[in-house]
Design an enzyme around this catalytic site. Sequence first.
Site, PDB file in Angstrom:
ATOM      1  N   HIS A 158       0.835  -1.204   0.000  1.00  0.00           N
ATOM      2  CA  HIS A 158       0.000   0.000   0.000  1.00  0.00           C
ATOM      3  C   HIS A 158       0.871   1.256   0.000  1.00  0.00           C
ATOM      4  O   HIS A 158       1.861   1.331   0.719  1.00  0.00           O
ATOM      5  CB  HIS A 158      -0.884   0.044   1.250  1.00  0.00           C
ATOM      6  CG  HIS A 158      -2.073  -0.848   1.190  1.00  0.00           C
ATOM      7  ND1 HIS A 158      -1.984  -2.214   1.363  1.00  0.00           N
ATOM      8  CD2 HIS A 158      -3.379  -0.566   0.977  1.00  0.00           C
ATOM      9  CE1 HIS A 158      -3.196  -2.729   1.263  1.00  0.00           C
ATOM     10  NE2 HIS A 158      -4.058  -1.763   1.031  1.00  0.00           N
ATOM     11  N   ASN A 190       8.075  -5.323   3.773  1.00  0.00           N
ATOM     12  CA  ASN A 190       6.665  -4.922   3.817  1.00  0.00           C
ATOM     13  C   ASN A 190       5.932  -5.519   5.012  1.00  0.00           C
ATOM     14  O   ASN A 190       5.183  -4.830   5.692  1.00  0.00           O
ATOM     15  CB  ASN A 190       5.965  -5.330   2.512  1.00  0.00           C
ATOM     16  CG  ASN A 190       4.539  -4.814   2.432  1.00  0.00           C
ATOM     17  OD1 ASN A 190       4.250  -3.681   2.778  1.00  0.00           O
ATOM     18  ND2 ASN A 190       3.636  -5.666   1.989  1.00  0.00           N
TER      19      ASN A 190
END
Length: 201
Positions: A158, A190
């Site tokens: 994101h 991440n």
Amino acid sequence: MKIISRIGVFGSVTCTGYLLGILTERSKRNASADLNVPRNFPGLPLYGSVSAATPVISNSNPVTVQEISPSSKSRVGQIMKYGFPSLDNVRSLDDYVLAYDKRNRVANWVFEHLTYERVKHNDAVDRSKCQFTEDTSIHDYFRSKNTDYKGSGFDRGHLAAAGNHRVCQKDVDQTFLLSNMAPQVGVGFNRDSWNRLEKHG
């Protein structure tokens, strides 16, 4: 002796061609100046496209890329208070704004306007109901797809974090559009270091 004569012939041919080229260019330039003919230069577009309202299907609920309503317009105004870094392929969503890079299939930039009230926990918002969805407001040829990530070794990371958009379910759903994703190394980054950084605030 033959080598010297060949070099002389080659040199004279080269010089003659060069001089003829210069004279031809000057005559063309003078002719267009005399006739007052405008010269053609390649043009560059000043602005790219700005998206209109386009439905996006997520979990069989329509997710609109932009609501044409006073509250939505004021929200974009809050987010982009200090201006746009660029105007190429700008997408205005309900709670964030991005500019999409069609060549690389990721965003050039993403802007959010975060306040305590907008990011505080909301029991009505459930991230587990969200699915990664193609952004159908982008032409199919330039659109990022889930298959781009399959087997690549990269996560769909994101840019506008889902946890920052908790006012309503629709806002968090829109953060799962693939136009809001960038390839990120999963294990170690991440899912670990980046996740810890997002939770730190």
